[in-house]
Design a protein around this motif. Structure first.
Motif, PDB file in Angstrom:
ATOM      1  N   ARG A 293      65.356  82.582   0.717  1.00  0.00           N
ATOM      2  CA  ARG A 293      64.821  81.667   1.738  1.00  0.00           C
ATOM      3  C   ARG A 293      65.537  81.880   3.068  1.00  0.00           C
ATOM      4  NH1 ARG A 293      65.380  75.536   0.304  1.00  0.00           N
ATOM      5  NH2 ARG A 293      65.343  76.563  -1.729  1.00  0.00           N
ATOM      6  N   GLY A 294      66.864  82.048   3.007  1.00  0.00           N
ATOM      7  CA  GLY A 294      67.625  82.290   4.220  1.00  0.00           C
ATOM      8  C   GLY A 294      67.206  83.567   4.914  1.00  0.00           C
ATOM      9  N   ASP A 295      66.981  84.643   4.152  1.00  0.00           N
ATOM     10  CA  ASP A 295      66.545  85.909   4.739  1.00  0.00           C
ATOM     11  C   ASP A 295      65.183  85.768   5.410  1.00  0.00           C
ATOM     12  OD1 ASP A 295      68.686  87.644   4.302  1.00  0.00           O
ATOM     13  OD2 ASP A 295      68.058  88.082   2.249  1.00  0.00           O
ATOM     14  N   SER A 296      64.297  85.000   4.790  1.00  0.00           N
ATOM     15  CA  SER A 296      62.971  84.788   5.373  1.00  0.00           C
ATOM     16  C   SER A 296      63.070  84.038   6.699  1.00  0.00           C
ATOM     17  CB  SER A 296      62.097  84.003   4.380  1.00  0.00           C
ATOM     18  OG  SER A 296      60.835  83.714   4.952  1.00  0.00           O
ATOM     19  N   VAL A 297      63.899  83.006   6.728  1.00  0.00           N
ATOM     20  CA  VAL A 297      64.106  82.245   7.968  1.00  0.00           C
ATOM     21  C   VAL A 297      64.726  83.144   9.030  1.00  0.00           C
ATOM     22  CG1 VAL A 297      65.435  80.352   9.002  1.00  0.00           C
ATOM     23  CG2 VAL A 297      64.251  80.000   6.834  1.00  0.00           C
ATOM     24  N   ARG A 298      65.700  83.962   8.639  1.00  0.00           N
ATOM     25  CA  ARG A 298      66.365  84.856   9.589  1.00  0.00           C
ATOM     26  C   ARG A 298      65.366  85.824  10.222  1.00  0.00           C
ATOM     27  NH1 ARG A 298      71.689  88.291   8.027  1.00  0.00           N
ATOM     28  NH2 ARG A 298      70.476  88.825   6.169  1.00  0.00           N
ATOM     29  N   LYS A 299      64.521  86.452   9.426  1.00  0.00           N
ATOM     30  CA  LYS A 299      63.558  87.410   9.956  1.00  0.00           C
ATOM     31  C   LYS A 299      62.593  86.751  10.924  1.00  0.00           C
ATOM     32  CE  LYS A 299      63.746  90.435   5.899  1.00  0.00           C
ATOM     33  NZ  LYS A 299      63.035  90.865   4.670  1.00  0.00           N
ATOM     34  N   ALA A 300      62.121  85.556  10.580  1.00  0.00           N
ATOM     35  CA  ALA A 300      61.174  84.862  11.453  1.00  0.00           C
ATOM     36  C   ALA A 300      61.838  84.475  12.773  1.00  0.00           C
ATOM     37  CB  ALA A 300      60.624  83.626  10.746  1.00  0.00           C
ATOM     38  N   PHE A 301      63.096  84.000  12.712  1.00  0.00           N
ATOM     39  CA  PHE A 301      63.781  83.603  13.944  1.00  0.00           C
ATOM     40  C   PHE A 301      64.089  84.809  14.816  1.00  0.00           C
ATOM     41  CE2 PHE A 301      67.818  82.911  16.231  1.00  0.00           C
ATOM     42  CZ  PHE A 301      67.341  81.993  17.162  1.00  0.00           C
ATOM     43  N   ARG A 302      64.507  85.908  14.198  1.00  0.00           N
ATOM     44  CA  ARG A 302      64.812  87.121  14.955  1.00  0.00           C
ATOM     45  C   ARG A 302      63.578  87.578  15.740  1.00  0.00           C
ATOM     46  NH1 ARG A 302      66.813  91.273  11.022  1.00  0.00           N
ATOM     47  NH2 ARG A 302      68.785  90.118  11.155  1.00  0.00           N
ATOM     48  N   ALA A 303      62.420  87.539  15.086  1.00  0.00           N
ATOM     49  CA  ALA A 303      61.181  87.946  15.757  1.00  0.00           C
ATOM     50  C   ALA A 303      60.821  86.980  16.885  1.00  0.00           C
ATOM     51  CB  ALA A 303      60.046  88.031  14.736  1.00  0.00           C
ATOM     52  N   LYS A 304      61.011  85.670  16.647  1.00  0.00           N
ATOM     53  CA  LYS A 304      60.687  84.683  17.672  1.00  0.00           C
ATOM     54  C   LYS A 304      61.586  84.850  18.897  1.00  0.00           C
ATOM     55  CE  LYS A 304      60.577  79.766  18.737  1.00  0.00           C
ATOM     56  NZ  LYS A 304      60.647  78.377  18.266  1.00  0.00           N
ATOM     57  N   LEU A 305      62.886  85.043  18.665  1.00  0.00           N
ATOM     58  CA  LEU A 305      63.810  85.182  19.782  1.00  0.00           C
ATOM     59  C   LEU A 305      63.533  86.473  20.555  1.00  0.00           C
ATOM     60  CD1 LEU A 305      66.182  83.899  21.258  1.00  0.00           C
ATOM     61  CD2 LEU A 305      67.729  85.129  19.730  1.00  0.00           C
ATOM     62  N   ALA A 306      63.167  87.536  19.841  1.00  0.00           N
ATOM     63  CA  ALA A 306      62.826  88.789  20.519  1.00  0.00           C
ATOM     64  C   ALA A 306      61.624  88.601  21.426  1.00  0.00           C
ATOM     65  CB  ALA A 306      62.559  89.880  19.485  1.00  0.00           C
ATOM     66  N   ARG A 307      60.633  87.854  20.965  1.00  0.00           N
ATOM     67  CA  ARG A 307      59.455  87.591  21.810  1.00  0.00           C
ATOM     68  C   ARG A 307      59.837  86.754  23.024  1.00  0.00           C
ATOM     69  NH1 ARG A 307      57.085  86.737  16.686  1.00  0.00           N
ATOM     70  NH2 ARG A 307      57.276  84.465  16.945  1.00  0.00           N
ATOM     71  N   LEU A 308      60.684  85.762  22.816  1.00  0.00           N
ATOM     72  CA  LEU A 308      61.081  84.872  23.907  1.00  0.00           C
ATOM     73  C   LEU A 308      61.848  85.625  24.993  1.00  0.00           C
ATOM     74  CD1 LEU A 308      61.306  81.916  24.968  1.00  0.00           C
ATOM     75  CD2 LEU A 308      63.434  81.740  23.653  1.00  0.00           C
ATOM     76  N   LEU A 309      62.768  86.477  24.591  1.00  0.00           N
ATOM     77  CA  LEU A 309      63.588  87.199  25.556  1.00  0.00           C
ATOM     78  C   LEU A 309      62.868  88.396  26.158  1.00  0.00           C
ATOM     79  CD1 LEU A 309      67.055  87.215  23.730  1.00  0.00           C
ATOM     80  CD2 LEU A 309      66.269  85.669  25.521  1.00  0.00           C
ATOM     81  N   GLY A 310      61.995  89.037  25.390  1.00  0.00           N
ATOM     82  CA  GLY A 310      61.368  90.256  25.870  1.00  0.00           C
ATOM     83  C   GLY A 310      62.424  91.293  26.212  1.00  0.00           C
ATOM     84  N   LYS A 311      62.206  92.019  27.308  1.00  0.00           N
ATOM     85  CA  LYS A 311      63.161  93.031  27.745  1.00  0.00           C
ATOM     86  C   LYS A 311      63.967  92.588  28.958  1.00  0.00           C
ATOM     87  CE  LYS A 311      60.464  96.942  26.012  1.00  0.00           C
ATOM     88  NZ  LYS A 311      59.819  98.243  26.369  1.00  0.00           N
ATOM     89  N   ASP A 312      63.684  91.390  29.471  1.00  0.00           N
ATOM     90  CA  ASP A 312      64.323  90.979  30.722  1.00  0.00           C
ATOM     91  C   ASP A 312      64.847  89.554  30.702  1.00  0.00           C
ATOM     92  OD1 ASP A 312      61.890  89.664  30.631  1.00  0.00           O
ATOM     93  OD2 ASP A 312      61.404  90.006  32.745  1.00  0.00           O
ATOM     94  N   GLY A 313      64.822  88.884  29.535  1.00  0.00           N
ATOM     95  CA  GLY A 313      65.188  87.480  29.465  1.00  0.00           C
ATOM     96  C   GLY A 313      66.614  87.247  29.013  1.00  0.00           C
ATOM     97  N   VAL A 314      67.228  86.195  29.541  1.00  0.00           N
ATOM     98  CA  VAL A 314      68.566  85.763  29.137  1.00  0.00           C
ATOM     99  C   VAL A 314      68.489  84.271  28.840  1.00  0.00           C
ATOM    100  CG1 VAL A 314      70.914  85.335  29.935  1.00  0.00           C
ATOM    101  CG2 VAL A 314      69.836  87.521  30.412  1.00  0.00           C
ATOM    102  N   LEU A 315      68.896  83.904  27.624  1.00  0.00           N
ATOM    103  CA  LEU A 315      68.848  82.511  27.187  1.00  0.00           C
ATOM    104  C   LEU A 315      70.188  81.841  27.450  1.00  0.00           C
ATOM    105  CD1 LEU A 315      66.967  80.485  25.596  1.00  0.00           C
ATOM    106  CD2 LEU A 315      68.283  81.143  23.565  1.00  0.00           C
ATOM    107  N   MET A 316      70.183  80.700  28.135  1.00  0.00           N
ATOM    108  CA  MET A 316      71.394  79.934  28.409  1.00  0.00           C
ATOM    109  C   MET A 316      71.491  78.756  27.451  1.00  0.00           C
ATOM    110  SD  MET A 316      71.520  79.912  32.586  1.00  0.00           S
ATOM    111  CE  MET A 316      69.891  79.165  32.747  1.00  0.00           C
ATOM    112  N   LEU A 317      72.687  78.529  26.905  1.00  0.00           N
ATOM    113  CA  LEU A 317      72.910  77.451  25.955  1.00  0.00           C
ATOM    114  C   LEU A 317      74.385  77.087  25.952  1.00  0.00           C
ATOM    115  CD1 LEU A 317      73.102  78.875  22.332  1.00  0.00           C
ATOM    116  CD2 LEU A 317      72.900  80.357  24.315  1.00  0.00           C
ATOM    117  N   PRO A 318      74.748  75.889  25.493  1.00  0.00           N
ATOM    118  CA  PRO A 318      76.175  75.580  25.305  1.00  0.00           C
ATOM    119  C   PRO A 318      76.757  76.481  24.228  1.00  0.00           C
ATOM    120  CG  PRO A 318      74.814  73.586  25.211  1.00  0.00           C
ATOM    121  CD  PRO A 318      73.881  74.750  25.151  1.00  0.00           C
TER     122      PRO A 318
END
Length: 398
Positions: A293-318
């Motif tokens: 289950r953890g691996d499945s969640v990891r793969k889905a999140f990795r893909a989502k974050l890659a889409r969000l950042l694209g090739k030029d995005g930087v995410l700011m967070l605490p």
């Protein structure tokens, strides 16, 4: 070598000669090495009396340490780490705890506690650490330092004591942007993807809400200070289910930590310190279904974050929810803070993307870092942006 160690950063090993290049990009800088990495002439203790007893004197140096030495950095000692690198607090039940030079009444964070304290205390210019669940990023925030967790696999981990193979990275600290950039240029190699000079800024509204209200306010003010120089960020929601990510990380880390150290623990029954014992027991009990289950969640999140950042995005967070907890805090309070911090720190671990904690703020007379996450393989350009970010924040603050 360091003769005076007021912050209890260094493991008191007998001194052995360690060669470094007489010239190079890091010439004139000093290097402290977390006691997970082999250095020829020294044992590797991993914060554990049992591992230290089994170690013997190493005959070869870890490749990442050699990269710093060949760049001209001078080795000044091996630094304390939390036991088996399985903590975020900087406390070691067997060897004691380094002092946080930036806030002596607060913890250093871990597990790269000694390397952080050595750099924050000006006993070294560069501190080599490791980061599985935040062991460079959290101490960097607590000590007012730059700290990087690179893209997973970007820096070699050969001849380093492992914790969780699919999450472990080497990382490093520096006090100022110029040294941080020199270190990055010396050891990180060529980026697979280079961010533009002015990347697309993304402010993770949901992740800022994970910080305590006072810390959230301070960090949002920092973001507003840099807008005239770096541009207005777009507000985004980075995470769909924070609890799912947290548990995915815990299950994967726990299973892999037991795979790394379980045989040694069962054979020698070492007396594990508070929190460490419980985390290994948790790891031993993780089921195959939980790992899947953890691996499945990891793969889905990795893909989502890659889409969000694209090739030029930087995410700011605490980087973490607040300034470092007090040294006087009890184990239940520290464990609660650790679990809250993991909800922010697990994102780079699960994605494998690079994250840098930038020293841009203070609260209650203690440092507080803001982090940036970039696309996979963008490490050097992310370092360059982090240095620009810190300068912009400092200019506006002045």
């Amino acid at each position: 070598m360091i003769e005076n160690d007021p912050f209890r950063c260094f493991v008191p090993y007998p001194e052995a000669p360690v060669k470094h290049a007489s010239s190079g990009p890091l010439a004139g800088l000093t290097l402290a090495v977390k006691d997970l990495f082999d250095v020829k002439g020294y044992p590797t203790g991993a914060g554990s009396p049992t591992v230290l007893a089994l170690s013997g004197i190493k005959t070869k140096t870890a490749p990442i340490v050699k990269a710093f030495l060949e760049g001209g950095a001078r080795f000044v000692g091996k630094t304390h780490t939390d036991e088996l690198a399985f903590s975020l607090n900087g406390k070691n039940a067997h060897f004691g705890s380094p002092v946080n030079p930036a806030a002596p009444n607060r913890i250093t964070g871990g597990s790269s506690s000694g390397s952080m304290a050595a750099v924050a205390g000006r006993l070294a210019d560069i501190g080599l650490g490791s980061d599985t669940g935040g062991s460079v990023r959290a101490p960097a925030s607590y000590g007012g330092l730059f700290g990087i967790r690179p893209t997973h696999g970007r820096l070699p981990l050969k001849r380093a004591w492992p914790l969780a193979e699919s999450l472990d990275t080497a990382g490093f600290f520096a006090r100022d942007g110029e040294v941080f950039a020199r270190a990055a240029n010396a050891v990180l190699g060529k980026d697979r993807l280079s961010l533009p000079e002015t990347p697309r800024l993304l402010l993770a509204d949901d992740l800022f809400a994970q910080a305590v209200p006072e810390a959230e306010r301070v960090l949002r003010n920092v973001v507003q200070r840099i807008v005239p120089i770096l541009g207005q960020p777009e507000t985004v929601r980075a995470v769909s289910d924070m609890d799912a990510l947290y548990w995915a990380f815990r299950w994967i880390q726990g299973r892999e930590a037991w795979a790394s150290d379980g045989a040694m623990i069962e054979r020698y029954a070492p007396p594990l310190g508070p929190g460490v014992a419980e985390r290994f027991a948790f790891g031993k009990a993780v089921s195959d279904a939980e790992v899947a289950r953890g691996d499945s969640v990891r793969k889905a999140f990795r893909a989502k974050l890659a889409r969000l950042l694209g090739k030029d995005g930087v995410l700011m967070l605490p980087t973490v929810p607040d300034v470092a907890p007090l040294v006087s805090a009890g184990e239940p309070e520290l464990e609660d803070f650790r679990n809250r911090a993991l909800r922010l720190l697990c994102l780079a671990g699960l994605s494998g993307f690079p994250q840098i904690s930038i020293p841009v703020a203070h609260r209650d007379d203690a440092p507080l870092g803001l982090s940036v996450i970039g696309p996979k393989g963008s490490d050097k350009s992310l370092v360059a942006f982090a240095v620009r970010f810190e300068r912009a924040a400092r200019i506006r603050l002045a």
